[in-house]
Structures are given as structure tokens and as C-alpha cells.
Design a protein around this motif. Structure first.
Motif, PDB file in Angstrom:
ATOM      1  N   ASN A 142       0.844  -1.189   0.000  1.00 36.57           N
ATOM      2  CA  ASN A 142       0.000   0.000   0.000  1.00 36.57           C
ATOM      3  C   ASN A 142       0.885   1.247   0.000  1.00 36.57           C
ATOM      4  O   ASN A 142       1.645   1.458   0.952  1.00 36.57           O
ATOM      5  CB  ASN A 142      -0.886  -0.013   1.252  1.00 36.57           C
ATOM      6  CG  ASN A 142      -1.691   1.259   1.411  1.00 36.57           C
ATOM      7  OD1 ASN A 142      -2.027   1.924   0.442  1.00 36.57           O
ATOM      8  ND2 ASN A 142      -2.011   1.589   2.656  1.00 36.57           N
ATOM      9  N   PRO A 143       0.830   2.076  -1.050  1.00 33.29           N
ATOM     10  CA  PRO A 143       1.723   3.240  -1.088  1.00 33.29           C
ATOM     11  C   PRO A 143       1.539   4.188   0.089  1.00 33.29           C
ATOM     12  O   PRO A 143       2.501   4.806   0.542  1.00 33.29           O
ATOM     13  CB  PRO A 143       1.384   3.916  -2.427  1.00 33.29           C
ATOM     14  CG  PRO A 143       0.072   3.347  -2.846  1.00 33.29           C
ATOM     15  CD  PRO A 143       0.002   1.975  -2.266  1.00 33.29           C
ATOM     16  N   ARG A 202       5.347  -1.392  -9.351  1.00 33.19           N
ATOM     17  CA  ARG A 202       4.428  -0.263  -9.428  1.00 33.19           C
ATOM     18  C   ARG A 202       3.580  -0.183  -8.157  1.00 33.19           C
ATOM     19  O   ARG A 202       3.085  -1.197  -7.676  1.00 33.19           O
ATOM     20  CB  ARG A 202       3.515  -0.395 -10.642  1.00 33.19           C
ATOM     21  CG  ARG A 202       2.661   0.834 -10.915  1.00 33.19           C
ATOM     22  CD  ARG A 202       1.739   0.626 -12.100  1.00 33.19           C
ATOM     23  NE  ARG A 202       1.171   1.894 -12.542  1.00 33.19           N
ATOM     24  CZ  ARG A 202       0.176   2.009 -13.415  1.00 33.19           C
ATOM     25  NH1 ARG A 202      -0.359   0.922 -13.954  1.00 33.19           N
ATOM     26  NH2 ARG A 202      -0.290   3.190 -13.757  1.00 33.19           N
ATOM     27  N   PHE A 203       3.398   1.024  -7.653  1.00 29.63           N
ATOM     28  CA  PHE A 203       2.565   1.256  -6.481  1.00 29.63           C
ATOM     29  C   PHE A 203       1.247   1.883  -6.927  1.00 29.63           C
ATOM     30  O   PHE A 203       1.222   3.006  -7.427  1.00 29.63           O
ATOM     31  CB  PHE A 203       3.288   2.164  -5.489  1.00 29.63           C
ATOM     32  CG  PHE A 203       4.295   1.427  -4.652  1.00 29.63           C
ATOM     33  CD1 PHE A 203       4.002   1.063  -3.348  1.00 29.63           C
ATOM     34  CD2 PHE A 203       5.537   1.086  -5.177  1.00 29.63           C
ATOM     35  CE1 PHE A 203       4.935   0.369  -2.575  1.00 29.63           C
ATOM     36  CE2 PHE A 203       6.472   0.393  -4.418  1.00 29.63           C
ATOM     37  CZ  PHE A 203       6.161   0.032  -3.103  1.00 29.63           C
ATOM     38  N   THR A 204       0.174   1.145  -6.746  1.00 29.99           N
ATOM     39  CA  THR A 204      -1.160   1.595  -7.150  1.00 29.99           C
ATOM     40  C   THR A 204      -1.922   2.031  -5.910  1.00 29.99           C
ATOM     41  O   THR A 204      -1.983   1.293  -4.918  1.00 29.99           O
ATOM     42  CB  THR A 204      -1.919   0.451  -7.850  1.00 29.99           C
ATOM     43  OG1 THR A 204      -1.151  -0.014  -8.960  1.00 29.99           O
ATOM     44  CG2 THR A 204      -3.285   0.909  -8.334  1.00 29.99           C
ATOM     45  N   THR A 205      -2.506   3.210  -5.939  1.00 28.48           N
ATOM     46  CA  THR A 205      -3.220   3.712  -4.770  1.00 28.48           C
ATOM     47  C   THR A 205      -4.461   2.867  -4.505  1.00 28.48           C
ATOM     48  O   THR A 205      -4.988   2.179  -5.388  1.00 28.48           O
ATOM     49  CB  THR A 205      -3.656   5.170  -4.965  1.00 28.48           C
ATOM     50  OG1 THR A 205      -4.615   5.238  -6.025  1.00 28.48           O
ATOM     51  CG2 THR A 205      -2.458   6.065  -5.285  1.00 28.48           C
ATOM     52  N   SER A 235      -3.490   3.161   6.471  1.00 34.92           N
ATOM     53  CA  SER A 235      -2.046   3.242   6.722  1.00 34.92           C
ATOM     54  C   SER A 235      -1.366   1.875   6.768  1.00 34.92           C
ATOM     55  O   SER A 235      -0.165   1.798   7.034  1.00 34.92           O
ATOM     56  CB  SER A 235      -1.791   3.986   8.037  1.00 34.92           C
ATOM     57  OG  SER A 235      -2.381   3.282   9.121  1.00 34.92           O
ATOM     58  N   SER A 236      -2.100   0.795   6.501  1.00 29.01           N
ATOM     59  CA  SER A 236      -1.499  -0.536   6.519  1.00 29.01           C
ATOM     60  C   SER A 236      -0.459  -0.663   5.418  1.00 29.01           C
ATOM     61  O   SER A 236      -0.717  -0.265   4.270  1.00 29.01           O
ATOM     62  CB  SER A 236      -2.572  -1.609   6.328  1.00 29.01           C
ATOM     63  OG  SER A 236      -3.545  -1.574   7.346  1.00 29.01           O
TER      64      SER A 236
END
Length: 246
Positions: A142-143, A202-205, A235-236
Motif C-alpha cells: 500500500n503506497p 508499481r505502487f497503485t493507490t 495506513s497498513s
């Protein structure tokens, strides 16, 4: 995918297992959902079968798909006579006549799909190969709960290799905010040599991921922060999604 095609981490399957194996709570998590889904399961980006094989050992009919031939060769060797088939294929273009009760990706493999087109192709593959009401399960960092700042070389840990040597693992990270892609360089000190490998993720919201899943025909059933099924919060660091084909 990138120029190095994200495969540098997967050249040494035996030591890969020694470094990354043993996540028993994760294996149990996927086994419980496979039993609940009551049918054959497909793991995409299965690697050496670290998660595929425990499910097969428990009697789940399994198919594992991966793009790395060396990883699959080791997976097949470990499998013996278990009820599992390993197929070399790209998850974006994989095609089969089979329909599965559950399809999953683990090891944050979802983050290896680095563009909107890659993610679309993955979700299309999953949707087309799921039975009606079948489940898609996967985890991703989780970004909003991850430190995305650039870092110089820091110690990440160690493992014991196939020759009994302790290998020290360190690395660097550089984040491309425009593309939401983290570039990691992993350094391994084997005592008599030092190796480097690169991987991009890649960090996906959370909002974008929710929109993607809904848009490609999935209904989110549950979202967890860990393999013990702790409820996910914004926030995890980890997001585990359990989805049903709509």
C-alpha cells in the motif's frame, strides 16, 4: 515491463527458495480460501511453487503459470506426483480452456505489472479464466503505508544458501513518482563474491485499485492487512484483497 524485464531476481531458483521460502501463514491463508472456493485453483506468477505446492500437497488441484523457465523447472522437480500442472506463459496473454474456482497472485506479484495496459491485461486474463462467482485474491504493498523515499544502500537481512554460507542482503531504492514505480537494486554478499539484481514495482493507490477491480468486473469481499486477517486500514503497509467475479 522494463528493459531488464524484472527477471534478474529469478535466475537462481534454489537459493530463491532459501531466501524467500517458509511463509507458512501465507500458505495457510491461500489454502483456506482454496478450500472455501471448492474447485481448482490457478496461481499466476507462481515462481518455484512456494505457495502452489503446499496447496497441492493439501489435495487442491493446482495450475501454476510463470514466465521464468528456470523457476518452473525447479517447481516441476519439487512437485513430483502432486496434482499440479506448471505452464510457462505470460499472465497478460495466458489462455486456457479451463475455468478456475480461485485465481491468485502472491509475493506482491501484482506490482510487477508496470502500466495501465499490463494491469488491464492481467485482470482480463483473470476474469476470463474464473468460474462464475470465482475468486481473485492477491496482495500488494500500500503506497500510503510505505516509505517511498529514495534510499542509499542499507542492510535488508540475510539467509543461508545451498552451500551453507550466510549471504548478507542489502539494497537501494529509487522512486519514480511520475510513473509510481519503485526501482530496487538488491545486493547479495556471498563472502567470495557480490551480486546485484534489479526489480521494478508499481505502487497503485487504494482508490485506483478499487476502481480497477470494479471496472474489470470484480466485487471486493474482504480486504486484510496481513495473513492473520487483520482488517485493512489506510495506513497498513500491505493490502490483501479477496474479490469475487461479478
Amino acid at each position: 515491463m522494463t528493459a531488464h524485464n524484472n527477471l534478474e531476481e529469478y535466475r537462481d531458483p534454489i537459493n530463491y527458495d532459501l531466501e524467500f521460502g517458509g511463509e507458512t501463514r501465507k500458505y495457510q491463508f491461500y489454502l483456506e480460501w482454496a478450500k472455501a472456493s471448492a474447485g481448482e485453483a490457478l496461481e499466476l506468477a507462481c515462481g518455484t511453487g512456494l505457495t502452489t505446492l503446499p496447496l497441492a500437497q493439501a489435495g487442491i488441484a493446482m495450475t501454476g503459470v510463470d514466465i521464468a523457465s528456470s523457476m518452473l523447472a525447479y517447481a516441476r522437480m519439487k512437485a513430483g506426483n502432486l496434482p499440479v500442472e506448471f505452464i510457462e506463459a505470460d499472465a497478460r496473454t495466458f489462455r486456457s480452456d479451463k475455468k478456475f474456482a480461485m485465481i491468485y497472485l502472491t509475493g506482491n506479484a501484482f506490482q510487477a505489472f508496470l502500466s495501465d495496459e499490463d494491469q488491464a491485461a492481467l485482470f482480463s486474463t483473470v476474469y476470463n479464466h474464473l468460474e462464475p462467482g470465482g475468486r481473485l485474491i492477491f496482495e500488494t504493498r500500500n503506497p500510503a503505508g510505505t516509505d517511498l523515499s529514495d534510499e542509499g544502500e542499507t542492510i535488508w537481512g540475510q539467509f543461508t544458501d545451498s552451500d551453507g554460507n550466510v549471504v548478507k542482503v542489502s539494497g537501494t531504492q529509487t522512486y519514480d513518482a511520475e510513473r509510481s514505480i519503485m526501482h530496487w537494486v538488491t545486493c547479495r554478499d556471498w563472502g567470495d563474491k557480490r551480486t546485484e539484481s534489479r526489480i521494478d514495482c508499481r505502487f497503485t493507490t487504494y482508490a485506483a485499485l478499487t476502481e480497477l477491480l470494479t471496472g474489470y468486473g470484480f466485487r471486493i469481499e474482504h480486504q486484510y492487512a496481513d495473513w492473520d486477517r487483520t482488517p485493512f486500514t489506510p495506513s497498513s503497509p500491505l493490502l490483501i484483497s479477496v474479490c469475487k467475479k461479478s
